[in-house]
Scaffold this motif. Structure first.
Motif, PDB file in Angstrom:
ATOM      1  N   PRO A 433      33.081  55.252 -21.942  1.00  0.00           N
ATOM      2  CA  PRO A 433      34.496  55.050 -21.596  1.00  0.00           C
ATOM      3  C   PRO A 433      35.394  55.296 -22.811  1.00  0.00           C
ATOM      4  CG  PRO A 433      33.141  53.247 -20.745  1.00  0.00           C
ATOM      5  CD  PRO A 433      32.258  54.055 -21.660  1.00  0.00           C
ATOM      6  N   ALA A 434      36.492  55.995 -22.611  1.00  0.00           N
ATOM      7  CA  ALA A 434      37.389  56.344 -23.719  1.00  0.00           C
ATOM      8  C   ALA A 434      37.899  55.112 -24.448  1.00  0.00           C
ATOM      9  CB  ALA A 434      38.558  57.179 -23.201  1.00  0.00           C
ATOM     10  N   SER A 435      38.072  54.004 -23.722  1.00  0.00           N
ATOM     11  CA  SER A 435      38.625  52.792 -24.337  1.00  0.00           C
ATOM     12  C   SER A 435      37.671  52.155 -25.332  1.00  0.00           C
ATOM     13  CB  SER A 435      38.967  51.760 -23.253  1.00  0.00           C
ATOM     14  OG  SER A 435      37.804  51.401 -22.519  1.00  0.00           O
ATOM     15  N   ARG A 436      36.393  52.600 -25.369  1.00  0.00           N
ATOM     16  CA  ARG A 436      35.422  51.986 -26.273  1.00  0.00           C
ATOM     17  C   ARG A 436      35.111  52.862 -27.479  1.00  0.00           C
ATOM     18  NH1 ARG A 436      31.172  50.260 -21.965  1.00  0.00           N
ATOM     19  NH2 ARG A 436      29.712  50.558 -23.686  1.00  0.00           N
ATOM     20  N   PHE A 437      35.888  53.920 -27.670  1.00  0.00           N
ATOM     21  CA  PHE A 437      35.763  54.732 -28.883  1.00  0.00           C
ATOM     22  C   PHE A 437      36.973  54.449 -29.765  1.00  0.00           C
ATOM     23  CE2 PHE A 437      35.964  58.265 -31.760  1.00  0.00           C
ATOM     24  CZ  PHE A 437      34.640  58.648 -31.952  1.00  0.00           C
ATOM     25  N   HIS A 438      36.733  53.887 -30.929  1.00  0.00           N
ATOM     26  CA  HIS A 438      37.800  53.498 -31.847  1.00  0.00           C
ATOM     27  C   HIS A 438      37.726  54.400 -33.077  1.00  0.00           C
ATOM     28  CE1 HIS A 438      38.080  49.765 -29.455  1.00  0.00           C
ATOM     29  NE2 HIS A 438      36.758  49.829 -29.458  1.00  0.00           N
ATOM     30  N   GLN A 439      38.828  55.047 -33.373  1.00  0.00           N
ATOM     31  CA  GLN A 439      38.841  56.012 -34.479  1.00  0.00           C
ATOM     32  C   GLN A 439      40.033  55.764 -35.365  1.00  0.00           C
ATOM     33  OE1 GLN A 439      38.833  60.073 -33.170  1.00  0.00           O
ATOM     34  NE2 GLN A 439      38.874  60.937 -35.226  1.00  0.00           N
ATOM     35  N   GLU A 440      39.798  55.749 -36.667  1.00  0.00           N
ATOM     36  CA  GLU A 440      40.868  55.580 -37.637  1.00  0.00           C
ATOM     37  C   GLU A 440      41.528  56.933 -37.878  1.00  0.00           C
ATOM     38  OE1 GLU A 440      42.141  52.761 -38.670  1.00  0.00           O
ATOM     39  OE2 GLU A 440      41.480  52.323 -40.709  1.00  0.00           O
ATOM     40  N   PHE A 441      42.860  57.014 -37.653  1.00  0.00           N
ATOM     41  CA  PHE A 441      43.625  58.234 -37.937  1.00  0.00           C
ATOM     42  C   PHE A 441      44.248  58.049 -39.314  1.00  0.00           C
ATOM     43  CE2 PHE A 441      44.429  58.295 -33.130  1.00  0.00           C
ATOM     44  CZ  PHE A 441      43.235  58.968 -32.911  1.00  0.00           C
TER      45      PHE A 441
END
Length: 445
Positions: A433-441
C-alpha cells in the motif's frame, strides 16, 4: 491518506478554492461582455490566483511546524512550497501577457481599441477608494517585479547554482512578494474587496507578508534555534563522510530518531539541513553524519574544529519510524544516518524490534559497519549489507529473496531520490500500500 497524496491534494485545493471564491465574487459583480470585457475579467482572475499561490508559498517557507503532521514533515511541504512558487510564476506570466499583448495588438493595428465611455461631469469617481492615488505606482512596479521574480525562480531551480548565493538571492523573493502585494492590494478594486475573494486574499497576503518580513530579518525558525560547540570531528575517508558531534549549550526540545536539523557552522554558507545521526539522551549532544557531495561538504573536514560555535535549528521532519508495526528500513549511502539514530533509540529504550535494515552503499566503511554491528546485536535488528559493486543493486526481486515478508511491513527509505522512487514504484506495483512507504525528500531546493 499517503503524504504524497496529501501534497497533491493541497496543491490542487488552493487554486481550486481561489477559483471558486472568485467565481462567487463574479456572480455578485458581473463584468462587461465582448473581447475587452473578457480580457479584463481574465486579468483580474489570473492576478488574484497568482498572488494567492505566492502567499501560500511564502507561508510554507516560514516553516510552520503545525502542519508537519498533515503533510508528513518539513521536507514534504518544502516540495509543496517549490510547486507553488513555480505555479505562481507561470500564472503571473499569463497575467502579464493577457494584460500587455492586447495593447500591443492595438498599437500594431491587429485589434480595435476599446470604446471609451464618455466621462460624467464628476471630477472624481463616486465611492470611497483609499488607493486611488496609488494606482499609477502600483502599475509601474509590477513589471520589474515580475522580471526579477522569474530570474530568482530560475536561479532557485538551477541546482548547480552555489548554495551560499542561492541562500542570499532566494531571500530577495520576499521583497518581490511585498511589492506584488502592494500591486494587488491597490488594483484589486472595491468590488473584489467587498466580495468573498477579497477578505480571504487579504488574510493570506497579510500572513504571507509577515512571513516575508520574518525572512528578511532572519527570524524564520528563531524560536527553534539552539547554540553549541563542536565537541569532535572525524572524517572517514573510505566513505567520504564527516562525523560531527555537537555539545549544545542552550535549550534543545529533544528530537525523535530520524528527524533532521538546519546546521550553521558560522560561515557565509548559511544553514544546511542534515539528518541527526544520534538518539536524544538528554545530555545535550547531537551527532551528524555529513557526506562530502558538493564543494562545501567536501571541504568541511578542513574547516571544522573542536570548540567551534554552531547554531542548530530544529528538529524537523516526520521520518520517525514509530508505527508500532513490522518495519523495513532501506538506506542508500549517507541515508544510513537517521537509521543509526533509530538503532540507538531502540537500544536505549530496550524495545523489542521486528525490523530489517538494508544498507546499500558503494563504499565499504569498516568503522561504520562496526558500529552498525554493535547496534544490531543490541536491538535484534536484522542487517542486510549490499556493497555495490560487487553486490547487485537492490531491486524488488532481490528484496523478495532477502526479506520475503516485506509486504507486511511499513517501509522507511532514506537515500538518493532516484533509488527511492524506483523502489517505491516497484514495491507498490507488487502489492505494498502506498501509505506504508515513507520516503525522506531531502532536496529542499
Amino acid at each position: 491518506m499517503a503524504h504524497r497524496a496529501r501534497i497533491v491534494l493541497a496543491f490542487v485545493a488552493v487554486p481550486l478554492l481561489l477559483s471558486v471564491l472568485w467565481a462567487f465574487s463574479m456572480m455578485r459583480t458581473p463584468g462587461s461582455g465582448g473581447f475587452w470585457g473578457v480580457r479584463h475579467t481574465l486579468v483580474n482572475y489570473t492576478g488574484l490566483v497568482a498572488i494567492g499561490l505566492m502567499s501560500v508559498g511564502l507561508i510554507l517557507a516560514a516553516r510552520p511546524v503545525q502542519i508537519e503532521g498533515f503533510l508528513g514533515g518539513l521536507d514534504k511541504y518544502y516540495r509543496l512550497h517549490k510547486w507553488f512558487g513555480i505555479a505562481a510564476t507561470i500564472v503571473a506570466i499569463i497575467h502579464w501577457l493577457i494584460e500587455i499583448l492586447p495593447r500591443n495588438f492595438v498599437r500594431w493595428g491587429w485589434l480595435e481599441a476599446p470604446v471609451r465611455r464618455p466621462r460624467s461631469g464628476a471630477a472624481v469617481p463616486a465611492g470611497f477608494d483609499p488607493f486611488r492615488d496609488w494606482h499609477g505606482a502600483a502599475v509601474s512596479v509590477a513589471e520589474p517585479a515580475l522580471y526579477l521574480m522569474i530570474a530568482l525562480v530560475l536561479i532557485a531551480l538551477w541546482k548547480r547554482f552555489p548554495y551560499r548565493l542561492f541562500f542570499t538571492t532566494h531571500r530577495l523573493l520576499a521583497v518581490v512578494f511585498l511589492v506584488l502585494v502592494f500591486h494587488a492590494t491597490v488594483l484589486m478594486g472595491r468590488t473584489y474587496w467587498a466580495a468573498p475573494i477579497g477578505p480571504f486574499l487579504g488574510v493570506l497576503m497579510a500572513a504571507a507578508s509577515l512571513a516575508a518580513m520574518a525572512s528578511l530579518f532572519h527570524r524564520i525558525g528563531k524560536s527553534r534555534r539552539a547554540t553549541g560547540t563542536i565537541e569532535a570531528v572525524e572524517h572517514y575517508r573510505d566513505s567520504n563522510v564527516t562525523e560531527v558531534v555537537v555539545r549544545l549549550t542552550t535549550a534543545w526540545p529533544g528530537h525523535l530518531a530520524g528527524q533532521f536539523a538546519f546546521v550553521d557552522f558560522g560561515d557565509r554558507e548559511g544553514a544546511h539541513p542534515f539528518s541527526i545521526a544520534s538518539a536524544w539522551r538528554h545530555d545535550g549532544r547531537l551527532r551528524f553524519g555529513i557526506k562530502g557531495l558538493g564543494d562545501y561538504t567536501k571541504a568541511l573536514p578542513e574547516r571544522l574544529f573542536p570548540g567551534q560555535t554552531v547554531t542548530i535549528e530544529g528538529p524537523y521532519g516526520r521520518f520517525d519510524f514509530d508505527s508500532g508495526r513490522r518495519q523495513l528500513w532501506i538506506a542508500g549511502g549517507i541515508g544510513i544516518a537517521p537509521f543509526i539514530a533509530g538503532l540507538e533509540w531502540l537500544a536505549d529504550e530496550d524495545r523489542p524490534a521486528s525490523v530489517d535494515l538494508i544498507y546499500s552503499t558503494r563504499m565499504r566503511d569498516d568503522a561504520l559497519l562496526h558500529r552498525l554491528s554493535e547496534l544490531v546485536d543490541r536491538t535484534g535488528v536484522r542487517l542486510h549489507l549490499l556493497v555495490t559493486p560487487p553486490d547487485p543493486q537492490l531491486t524488488v526481486p532481490r528484496l523478495e529473496e532477502m526479506v520475503p515478508d516485506w509486504r507486511c511491513a511499513d517501509v522507511w527509505f532514506c537515500g538518493p531520490a532516484a533509488f527511492g522512487d524506483a523502489m517505491r514504484d516497484g514495491m507498490i506495483a507488487n502489492g505494498l500500500p502506498a501509505s506504508r512507504f515513507h520516503q525522506e525528500f531531502f532536496e529542499l531546493r
